[in-house]
Enzyme design. Structure first.
Site, PDB file in Angstrom:
ATOM      1  N   ARG A   1     -12.112  -9.486   4.165  1.00  0.00           N
ATOM      2  CA  ARG A   1     -11.474  -9.056   2.915  1.00  0.00           C
ATOM      3  C   ARG A   1     -11.983  -9.825   1.700  1.00  0.00           C
ATOM      4  O   ARG A   1     -12.222  -9.242   0.645  1.00  0.00           O
ATOM      5  CB  ARG A   1      -9.949  -9.201   3.014  1.00  0.00           C
ATOM      6  CG  ARG A   1      -9.272  -8.728   1.728  1.00  0.00           C
ATOM      7  CD  ARG A   1      -7.822  -8.417   1.934  1.00  0.00           C
ATOM      8  NE  ARG A   1      -7.021  -9.615   1.862  1.00  0.00           N
ATOM      9  CZ  ARG A   1      -5.717  -9.662   2.126  1.00  0.00           C
ATOM     10  NH1 ARG A   1      -5.088  -8.585   2.513  1.00  0.00           N
ATOM     11  NH2 ARG A   1      -5.054 -10.791   2.019  1.00  0.00           N
TER      12      ARG A   1
ATOM     13  N   GLY B   1      -7.974  10.855  -5.767  1.00  0.00           N
ATOM     14  CA  GLY B   1      -8.339  10.519  -7.133  1.00  0.00           C
ATOM     15  C   GLY B   1      -7.614  11.266  -8.232  1.00  0.00           C
ATOM     16  O   GLY B   1      -8.064  11.266  -9.375  1.00  0.00           O
ATOM     17  N   SER B   2      -6.441  11.841  -7.927  1.00  0.00           N
ATOM     18  CA  SER B   2      -5.770  12.602  -8.987  1.00  0.00           C
ATOM     19  C   SER B   2      -5.182  11.685 -10.064  1.00  0.00           C
ATOM     20  O   SER B   2      -5.154  12.051 -11.244  1.00  0.00           O
ATOM     21  CB  SER B   2      -4.700  13.528  -8.410  1.00  0.00           C
ATOM     22  OG  SER B   2      -3.595  12.804  -7.933  1.00  0.00           O
TER      23      SER B   2
ATOM     24  N   LEU C   1      -5.374  -6.343  -1.881  1.00  0.00           N
ATOM     25  CA  LEU C   1      -6.299  -7.272  -2.535  1.00  0.00           C
ATOM     26  C   LEU C   1      -5.836  -8.694  -2.277  1.00  0.00           C
ATOM     27  O   LEU C   1      -4.644  -9.001  -2.361  1.00  0.00           O
ATOM     28  CB  LEU C   1      -6.341  -6.989  -4.035  1.00  0.00           C
ATOM     29  CG  LEU C   1      -6.988  -5.648  -4.394  1.00  0.00           C
ATOM     30  CD1 LEU C   1      -6.665  -5.272  -5.833  1.00  0.00           C
ATOM     31  CD2 LEU C   1      -8.489  -5.680  -4.168  1.00  0.00           C
TER      32      LEU C   1
ATOM     33  N   GLU D   1       3.855  10.692 -11.472  1.00  0.00           N
ATOM     34  CA  GLU D   1       2.799   9.657 -11.453  1.00  0.00           C
ATOM     35  C   GLU D   1       1.773   9.932 -12.538  1.00  0.00           C
ATOM     36  O   GLU D   1       1.347   9.036 -13.272  1.00  0.00           O
ATOM     37  CB  GLU D   1       2.105   9.624 -10.087  1.00  0.00           C
ATOM     38  CG  GLU D   1       2.995   9.186  -8.943  1.00  0.00           C
ATOM     39  CD  GLU D   1       2.234   9.146  -7.620  1.00  0.00           C
ATOM     40  OE1 GLU D   1       1.048   8.804  -7.609  1.00  0.00           O
ATOM     41  OE2 GLU D   1       2.847   9.469  -6.586  1.00  0.00           O
TER      42      GLU D   1
ATOM     43  N   HIS E   1       2.776   3.422  -7.377  1.00  0.00           N
ATOM     44  CA  HIS E   1       3.357   3.537  -6.026  1.00  0.00           C
ATOM     45  C   HIS E   1       4.375   4.670  -6.032  1.00  0.00           C
ATOM     46  O   HIS E   1       5.204   4.753  -6.952  1.00  0.00           O
ATOM     47  CB  HIS E   1       4.017   2.216  -5.629  1.00  0.00           C
ATOM     48  CG  HIS E   1       4.550   2.249  -4.234  1.00  0.00           C
ATOM     49  ND1 HIS E   1       3.726   2.189  -3.121  1.00  0.00           N
ATOM     50  CD2 HIS E   1       5.810   2.386  -3.757  1.00  0.00           C
ATOM     51  CE1 HIS E   1       4.467   2.273  -2.024  1.00  0.00           C
ATOM     52  NE2 HIS E   1       5.731   2.400  -2.390  1.00  0.00           N
TER      53      HIS E   1
ATOM     54  N   ARG F   1      -6.330  -0.628   0.254  1.00  0.00           N
ATOM     55  CA  ARG F   1      -6.485  -1.973   0.808  1.00  0.00           C
ATOM     56  C   ARG F   1      -5.673  -2.958  -0.009  1.00  0.00           C
ATOM     57  O   ARG F   1      -5.531  -2.786  -1.218  1.00  0.00           O
ATOM     58  CB  ARG F   1      -7.953  -2.417   0.748  1.00  0.00           C
ATOM     59  CG  ARG F   1      -8.788  -1.719   1.731  1.00  0.00           C
ATOM     60  CD  ARG F   1     -10.264  -2.008   1.532  1.00  0.00           C
ATOM     61  NE  ARG F   1     -10.988  -1.085   2.355  1.00  0.00           N
ATOM     62  CZ  ARG F   1     -11.182  -1.258   3.658  1.00  0.00           C
ATOM     63  NH1 ARG F   1     -10.766  -2.350   4.258  1.00  0.00           N
ATOM     64  NH2 ARG F   1     -11.807  -0.355   4.363  1.00  0.00           N
TER      65      ARG F   1
HETATM   66  C1  GRF Z   1      -0.480   8.469  -4.934  1.00  0.00           C
HETATM   67  O1  GRF Z   1       0.684   9.044  -4.404  1.00  0.00           O
HETATM   68  C2  GRF Z   1      -0.220   7.035  -5.314  1.00  0.00           C
HETATM   69  O2  GRF Z   1       1.075   6.816  -5.758  1.00  0.00           O
HETATM   70  C3  GRF Z   1      -0.443   6.321  -4.019  1.00  0.00           C
HETATM   71  O3  GRF Z   1      -1.505   6.998  -3.397  1.00  0.00           O
HETATM   72  C4  GRF Z   1      -1.570   8.322  -3.892  1.00  0.00           C
HETATM   73  C5  GRF Z   1      -2.931   8.485  -4.461  1.00  0.00           C
HETATM   74  O4  GRF Z   1      -3.172   9.801  -4.889  1.00  0.00           O
HETATM   75  N1  GRF Z   1      -0.700   4.918  -4.252  1.00  0.00           N
HETATM   76  P1  GRF Z   1      -4.453  10.120  -5.781  1.00  0.00           P
HETATM   77  O5  GRF Z   1      -5.664   9.594  -4.998  1.00  0.00           O
HETATM   78  O6  GRF Z   1      -4.281   9.435  -7.091  1.00  0.00           O
HETATM   79  O7  GRF Z   1      -4.474  11.607  -5.901  1.00  0.00           O
END
Ligand code: GRF
Length: 209
Positions: A71, A17-18, A99, A180, A115, A97
């Site tokens: 799903r 969840g960062s 979607l 990110e 991503h 998952r």
């Molecule tokens: C991140 O590296 C994101 O790019 C990928 O999964 C990871 C999730 O990290 N899709 P967090 O849960 O947001 O810390």
């Protein structure tokens, strides 16, 4: 004075969840004006992201895939929960998952994902490991709209980082993650400000809405 309704953001996360927290901080600090994070939905009842939501006063909901077999059924439960809360933008933040078509059509052009690669290189799982094993010199992160494919939707923002000799999956992932946390809130801000236009699969960012 004209008042526009705030953009209500729903975040889907399966784990740490960062990125979710980065968006919450950006909203709280007004770096994303006129937006609220309305709900955090996880497909795992034990996801740390749920605790982050509680800590920040965001409604946490666990919609476990095991309780909604199939799903489409699981996707529908999530989509219904988002619509009940008038969510106008869905942010996937480590949501593990795929979607299905119905969900993507229901929220067409309103679902973003982050991503950890410079797409279209290295879609799918373990993107940082894929990049290291391939031997690229530059890696990075991409914010894109979600379509029915795996990491194939229109690209909003990207950021590049160098790959250093001696990098491990962990060290490269940490360097990418810092980017990110910068570009995901930025992309959400562009969406909230109505500055995103589509030109086929290309995204144009306009100066003002
Ligand atoms: C991140 O590296 C994101 O790019 C990928 O999964 C990871 C999730 O990290 N899709 P967090 O849960 O947001 O810390």
């Amino acid at each position: 004075m004209s008042e526009t309704a705030p953009l209500r953001i729903g975040v889907l996360a399966s784990g740490r969840g960062s990125n979710f927290e980065a968006i919450v901080h950006a909203v709280a600090s007004r770096a994303i004006p006129g937006a609220v994070v309305a709900v955090l939905i996880s497909d795992r009842a034990d996801a740390p992201a749920l605790a982050i939501a509680r800590a920040h006063g965001v409604e946490p909901i666990a919609i476990d895939a095991r309780d909604h077999p199939g799903r489409e059924v699981h996707d529908k439960a999530i989509a219904d929960a988002l619509e009940e809360r008038n969510v106008g933008l869905v942010c996937l933040a480590g949501y593990l998952r795929l979607l299905g078509r119905d969900f993507v059509r229901r929220f067409a052009d309103r679902v973003l994902n982050i991503h950890p690669s410079l797409l279209p290189a290295f879609p799918g799982l373990h993107a940082q490991r894929q990049a290291l094993e391939y031997g690229v010199r530059v890696a990075g992160a991409t914010v894109h709209f979600v379509d029915e494919g795996t990491d194939t939707g229109p690209i909003v923002l990207q950021a590049a980082v160098p790959v250093h000799a001696g990098d491990t999956e962990a060290s490269l992932s940490a360097r990418i993650l810092a980017e990110e946390h910068r570009i995901y809130p930025e992309a959400v801000r562009l969406f909230a400000e109505g500055r995103i236009r589509f030109d086929g699969r290309r995204v144009q960012i306009v100066e003002t809405a």
